[in-house]
Each structure stands twice: as C-alpha cells, then as structure tokens.
Design a protein around this motif. Structure first.
Motif, PDB file in Angstrom:
ATOM      1  N   ALA A  99       0.830  -1.207   0.000  1.00  0.00           N
ATOM      2  CA  ALA A  99       0.000   0.000   0.000  1.00  0.00           C
ATOM      3  C   ALA A  99       0.862   1.252   0.000  1.00  0.00           C
ATOM      4  O   ALA A  99       0.531   2.250  -0.664  1.00  0.00           O
ATOM      5  N   SER A 100       1.973   1.228   0.727  1.00  0.00           N
ATOM      6  CA  SER A 100       2.879   2.373   0.745  1.00  0.00           C
ATOM      7  C   SER A 100       3.482   2.620  -0.637  1.00  0.00           C
ATOM      8  O   SER A 100       3.643   3.779  -1.067  1.00  0.00           O
ATOM      9  N   ILE A 101       3.813   1.548  -1.336  1.00  0.00           N
ATOM     10  CA  ILE A 101       4.371   1.695  -2.692  1.00  0.00           C
ATOM     11  C   ILE A 101       3.319   2.264  -3.634  1.00  0.00           C
ATOM     12  O   ILE A 101       3.618   3.113  -4.493  1.00  0.00           O
ATOM     13  N   ALA A 102       2.069   1.820  -3.489  1.00  0.00           N
ATOM     14  CA  ALA A 102       0.979   2.358  -4.320  1.00  0.00           C
ATOM     15  C   ALA A 102       0.814   3.852  -4.081  1.00  0.00           C
ATOM     16  O   ALA A 102       0.631   4.633  -5.026  1.00  0.00           O
ATOM     17  N   ILE A 103       0.891   4.257  -2.829  1.00  0.00           N
ATOM     18  CA  ILE A 103       0.786   5.680  -2.494  1.00  0.00           C
ATOM     19  C   ILE A 103       1.965   6.453  -3.083  1.00  0.00           C
ATOM     20  O   ILE A 103       1.802   7.561  -3.632  1.00  0.00           O
ATOM     21  N   ALA A 104       3.175   5.907  -2.986  1.00  0.00           N
ATOM     22  CA  ALA A 104       4.357   6.565  -3.549  1.00  0.00           C
ATOM     23  C   ALA A 104       4.205   6.758  -5.058  1.00  0.00           C
ATOM     24  O   ALA A 104       4.555   7.822  -5.608  1.00  0.00           O
ATOM     25  N   LEU A 105       3.667   5.747  -5.738  1.00  0.00           N
ATOM     26  CA  LEU A 105       3.412   5.871  -7.176  1.00  0.00           C
ATOM     27  C   LEU A 105       2.407   6.976  -7.451  1.00  0.00           C
ATOM     28  O   LEU A 105       2.564   7.759  -8.395  1.00  0.00           O
ATOM     29  N   GLY A 106       1.365   7.021  -6.607  1.00  0.00           N
ATOM     30  CA  GLY A 106       0.363   8.062  -6.775  1.00  0.00           C
ATOM     31  C   GLY A 106       0.933   9.458  -6.624  1.00  0.00           C
ATOM     32  O   GLY A 106       0.564  10.382  -7.360  1.00  0.00           O
ATOM     33  N   LEU A 107       1.844   9.615  -5.681  1.00  0.00           N
ATOM     34  CA  LEU A 107       2.477  10.922  -5.475  1.00  0.00           C
ATOM     35  C   LEU A 107       3.370  11.308  -6.650  1.00  0.00           C
ATOM     36  O   LEU A 107       3.530  12.495  -6.960  1.00  0.00           O
ATOM     37  N   MET A 108       3.930  10.289  -7.314  1.00  0.00           N
ATOM     38  CA  MET A 108       4.837  10.574  -8.424  1.00  0.00           C
ATOM     39  C   MET A 108       4.090  10.783  -9.745  1.00  0.00           C
ATOM     40  O   MET A 108       4.437  11.681 -10.523  1.00  0.00           O
ATOM     41  N   ILE A 109       3.066   9.964 -10.015  1.00  0.00           N
ATOM     42  CA  ILE A 109       2.440  10.000 -11.342  1.00  0.00           C
ATOM     43  C   ILE A 109       0.976  10.415 -11.318  1.00  0.00           C
ATOM     44  O   ILE A 109       0.360  10.561 -12.371  1.00  0.00           O
ATOM     45  N   GLY A 110       0.392  10.597 -10.130  1.00  0.00           N
ATOM     46  CA  GLY A 110      -0.989  11.055 -10.050  1.00  0.00           C
ATOM     47  C   GLY A 110      -1.993   9.930  -9.870  1.00  0.00           C
ATOM     48  O   GLY A 110      -1.657   8.744  -9.977  1.00  0.00           O
ATOM     49  N   LEU A 111      -3.242  10.301  -9.627  1.00  0.00           N
ATOM     50  CA  LEU A 111      -4.292   9.321  -9.332  1.00  0.00           C
ATOM     51  C   LEU A 111      -4.635   8.442 -10.527  1.00  0.00           C
ATOM     52  O   LEU A 111      -5.159   7.331 -10.354  1.00  0.00           O
ATOM     53  N   GLY A 113      -2.725   6.838 -12.373  1.00  0.00           N
ATOM     54  CA  GLY A 113      -1.913   5.630 -12.384  1.00  0.00           C
ATOM     55  C   GLY A 113      -1.224   5.423 -13.724  1.00  0.00           C
ATOM     56  O   GLY A 113      -0.763   6.358 -14.359  1.00  0.00           O
ATOM     57  N   PHE A 114      -1.221   4.160 -14.191  1.00  0.00           N
ATOM     58  CA  PHE A 114      -0.516   3.824 -15.428  1.00  0.00           C
ATOM     59  C   PHE A 114      -1.265   2.727 -16.171  1.00  0.00           C
ATOM     60  O   PHE A 114      -1.891   1.862 -15.577  1.00  0.00           O
ATOM     61  N   PHE A 115      -1.242   2.783 -17.499  1.00  0.00           N
ATOM     62  CA  PHE A 115      -1.860   1.772 -18.365  1.00  0.00           C
ATOM     63  C   PHE A 115      -3.323   1.483 -17.980  1.00  0.00           C
ATOM     64  O   PHE A 115      -3.770   0.339 -18.043  1.00  0.00           O
ATOM     65  N   GLY A 116      -4.034   2.514 -17.580  1.00  0.00           N
ATOM     66  CA  GLY A 116      -5.434   2.329 -17.235  1.00  0.00           C
ATOM     67  C   GLY A 116      -5.670   1.752 -15.856  1.00  0.00           C
ATOM     68  O   GLY A 116      -6.814   1.422 -15.509  1.00  0.00           O
ATOM     69  N   ILE A 117      -4.615   1.620 -15.060  1.00  0.00           N
ATOM     70  CA  ILE A 117      -4.727   1.104 -13.687  1.00  0.00           C
ATOM     71  C   ILE A 117      -4.578   2.279 -12.728  1.00  0.00           C
ATOM     72  O   ILE A 117      -3.498   2.842 -12.590  1.00  0.00           O
ATOM     73  N   SER A 118      -5.670   2.661 -12.083  1.00  0.00           N
ATOM     74  CA  SER A 118      -5.643   3.818 -11.192  1.00  0.00           C
ATOM     75  C   SER A 118      -5.007   3.456  -9.851  1.00  0.00           C
ATOM     76  O   SER A 118      -4.894   2.275  -9.482  1.00  0.00           O
ATOM     77  N   ILE A 119      -4.601   4.476  -9.122  1.00  0.00           N
ATOM     78  CA  ILE A 119      -4.060   4.265  -7.785  1.00  0.00           C
ATOM     79  C   ILE A 119      -5.136   3.668  -6.877  1.00  0.00           C
ATOM     80  O   ILE A 119      -4.838   2.855  -5.989  1.00  0.00           O
ATOM     81  N   LEU A 120      -6.385   4.025  -7.102  1.00  0.00           N
ATOM     82  CA  LEU A 120      -7.483   3.448  -6.328  1.00  0.00           C
ATOM     83  C   LEU A 120      -7.558   1.945  -6.532  1.00  0.00           C
ATOM     84  O   LEU A 120      -7.751   1.181  -5.577  1.00  0.00           O
ATOM     85  N   ALA A 121      -7.400   1.500  -7.773  1.00  0.00           N
ATOM     86  CA  ALA A 121      -7.405   0.063  -8.054  1.00  0.00           C
ATOM     87  C   ALA A 121      -6.227  -0.632  -7.386  1.00  0.00           C
ATOM     88  O   ALA A 121      -6.365  -1.723  -6.813  1.00  0.00           O
ATOM     89  N   LEU A 122      -5.043  -0.015  -7.456  1.00  0.00           N
ATOM     90  CA  LEU A 122      -3.861  -0.607  -6.825  1.00  0.00           C
ATOM     91  C   LEU A 122      -4.066  -0.787  -5.328  1.00  0.00           C
ATOM     92  O   LEU A 122      -3.739  -1.841  -4.759  1.00  0.00           O
ATOM     93  N   LEU A 123      -4.614   0.229  -4.675  1.00  0.00           N
ATOM     94  CA  LEU A 123      -4.838   0.140  -3.232  1.00  0.00           C
ATOM     95  C   LEU A 123      -5.855  -0.936  -2.894  1.00  0.00           C
ATOM     96  O   LEU A 123      -5.675  -1.701  -1.940  1.00  0.00           O
ATOM     97  N   ALA A 124      -6.934  -0.997  -3.657  1.00  0.00           N
ATOM     98  CA  ALA A 124      -7.974  -1.980  -3.383  1.00  0.00           C
ATOM     99  C   ALA A 124      -7.455  -3.402  -3.558  1.00  0.00           C
ATOM    100  O   ALA A 124      -7.762  -4.306  -2.763  1.00  0.00           O
ATOM    101  N   ILE A 125      -6.633  -3.602  -4.582  1.00  0.00           N
ATOM    102  CA  ILE A 125      -6.164  -4.949  -4.919  1.00  0.00           C
ATOM    103  C   ILE A 125      -4.984  -5.373  -4.049  1.00  0.00           C
ATOM    104  O   ILE A 125      -4.925  -6.506  -3.555  1.00  0.00           O
ATOM    105  N   MET A 126      -4.034  -4.472  -3.853  1.00  0.00           N
ATOM    106  CA  MET A 126      -2.838  -4.815  -3.078  1.00  0.00           C
ATOM    107  C   MET A 126      -3.090  -4.810  -1.574  1.00  0.00           C
ATOM    108  O   MET A 126      -2.420  -5.512  -0.822  1.00  0.00           O
TER     109      MET A 126
END
Length: 337
Positions: A99-111, A113-126
């Motif tokens: 979850a911390s890594i997902a948040i760090a990605l969000g701070l770097m690239i925005g909500l 995310g990347f390739f259609g995968i939002s930070i919200l999805a990363l947090l929910a899944i990870m």
C-alpha cells in the motif's frame, strides 16, 4: 420435526455449493449477474422500495455489516494463540509495504496511475487479502501461528486502511468524520467480539450471507464494457499480487520468522479479498474525486480476486513442495507454543 427434515434435505438446485466450488464464486457470480442486469436491463432494479434498496442501493450498508463482523472475528474465535511476530510479518509484507508503494506511485504520477490502472485500483487490490483462503491453506499446512495470522487479513479488510493511506499522504481529501464513520463498525465489532463470544460465532456466517448481496449491488454500478476492457489489466494485477505481496510475505517467513521449509506458506497471503471489490465505491463516497475511477477499479479488482484465488495456493504449494515443507498440521515447537 418436519421443518428440520426440510432444512436438512437435499437441494433441488444447489446454487450455494456451486458458487463455493468456483474460485471466489461467492463474490464473482453475483457480481457478474449485477453487471449483466446493469448492462442489458438497468430499469429492472430501479423500481424503488425494498427491491432497489437491497439489490441496487444496498452496497454501503452491506459493507458496513461486513466490517462489523470482521472486527468481531479478530477478538473472537479466530485469534487463537498466534504469535504476534507472525501476524506482524503478514500484515507488513502483504498490506503495509504494498500500500505504501501504491501511495508513492500516486504521489509521483498522479491518481490516474498507469496503463489504465488507477491508484485506487492498486490500493484496493494490493491492500486487501483473502482471509478465508489463508485460513484454509494455513490450517492444512501450517500451525497455530499461521492460522492465527488471520488477524492480519482481518485488519486489512474493508476500505478504512485505504482511506487512512490516501488521507495521510494527501492524495485523497478524506474528511475526518468520513474516516471515523468507516472505522466505527469495525471498533464496535471489536468490542462485541471481546465481550460476547456467542455473537462472534453468529457473525462468523455474515460473509457467506453478505458478500453475494454486496457484490451484486456493486455489479449493478459496472458496465459490461468496463469488465471486458479491464479484464487483461485485472489479470496482470492478480499475477502481480501473488508474485509481489506473496513473495514479500515468503521472504518475511524465511528471513524474519526463520520458518525454513514452511516459508512457502507466505505465498498464500498473496491474494485479494472478495470484499475488496467494494473498496473503490466506499472511498469515492468519502472523496468524490475518485468517482471516475470506481467502475474500472471495481472491475479490475474482481478479476484480480479470481486470479489470486486460483494462483496463490498453487504457487504456495509448489514452493512448499520444492523446499520439503508440504506436510500437514505440523505441531507448534515447544519454544513458541
């Protein structure tokens, strides 16, 4: 007597057993039905009354009930005699670091995310793990330390950890009252489970009752097109959960807990809980800025749930076999019993 015989008799159509046989079927089958109805006949459930309240608008109430039951289970029958170290390693490796890594990605690239995968999805899944799968696997191949680490998955169930991470990092504007509102059912469940074990026993059945209805209601907010386009991303995320979070937990078992041949059990933590599919909606309810991501994140989460439910026990079993740890019900050593 007649009533008892009726209850114990064979089912004409075994819906429940069929759902249980499908990996993550208790969540996935109702979710798919909800998606299909929303895609082809959305007006069917928009008739008001009890029908709309339960099948269309009931997701948040059902999530709250599930969170309450989760809290009761932590202080109730499943806590057992687990070592705090085992629970801590599982919680840190499976949830807090990813979850911390997902948040760090969000701070770097925005909500977004990347390739259609939002930070919200990363947090929910990870950030959510399948406690039922962990209990089943650890109960067969581990000992009380492992089954008791179910507490870690109980802590990461539900949306409040995602809200805490988003709020603390500044990525989300989570009102303090919304955060409190998300935690209150969990705290009340903790209290009930601590003072009345009979309530804990009753609430053990809540996931089986709640998850199908909750998943159906969540599905009625997702279109079929989103599921089809998000499927490949969900598969990618599911494999990533097993490899990354399961791998981290394996390393924790091997190098921190010194579990030797039994370290492969850690890969069984590399899962996504069925109720994680409701996390995007719960977060967006607290912070409407996440509403554009809810549909795709929910669909990707549903796919990841299925992938991890199939793949995690296979990988964990293979690693245990390679290390000579694929034996059942090892006793707890006297030093840690």
């Amino acid at each position: 007597m007649a009533k008892m015989q009726f209850r114990q008799g064979p089912s004409r159509v075994p819906f429940f057993k069929t759902m249980q046989r499908v990996p993550a079927g208790m969540m996935l089958i109702p979710l798919v039905l909800g998606v299909l109805i929303n895609s082809f006949a959305p007006q069917v459930l928009q008739i008001g009354g009890f029908t709309q309240a339960l099948f269309k608008d009931g997701a948040l109430a059902l999530i709250g009930l599930l969170i309450f039951a989760t809290g009761a289970q932590i202080t109730g029958s499943h806590s057992g005699k687990a070592a705090a170290a085992t629970t801590g390693v599982v919680l840190v490796c499976k949830t807090l670091i990813p979850a911390s890594i997902a948040i760090a990605l969000g701070l770097m690239i925005g909500l977004d995310g990347f390739f259609g995968i939002s930070i919200l999805a990363l947090l929910a899944i990870m950030g959510n793990s399948n406690g039922a799968l962990w209990l089943a696997f650890a109960g067969e191949y581990g000992d009380e330390r492992d089954t008791g680490a179910y507490v870690a998955s109980a802590f990461d169930d539900g949306p409040f950890l995602a809200m805490i991470f988003l709020g603390a990092s500044g990525l989300g504007e989570i009102p303090f009252l919304a955060l409190v509102a998300a935690v209150v059912p969990f705290i009340l469940g903790l209290i009930v489970g601590a003072v009345d074990r009979e309530w804990t026993q009753v609430l053990d059945d809540v996931p089986n009752i709640t998850i199908p209805f909750m998943s159906f209601a969540v599905g009625t907010g997702i279109s079929l097109g989103t599921v089809l386009t998000g499927g490949l991303q969900g598969v990618f995320l599911g494999v990533g959960v097993v490899a990354f979070t399961g791998g981290l937990t394996y390393l924790g078992y091997r190098y921190v807990l010194k579990r030797g041949p039994k370290s492969g059990i850690g890969f069984a933590a590399g899962t996504t809980a069925g109720n994680a599919v409701a996390v995007p909606l719960a977060v967006a309810t607290a912070d409407p800025r996440f509403l554009p991501y809810v549909e795709s994140a929910s669909a990707q989460t549903a796919t990841a749930v299925l992938v991890t439910a199939i793949l995690a026990p296979i990988v964990a079993s293979w690693v245990l076999k390679q290390s000579g740890g694929l034996t059942v019900h090892d006793p707890v050593p006297d030093a840690v019993a």
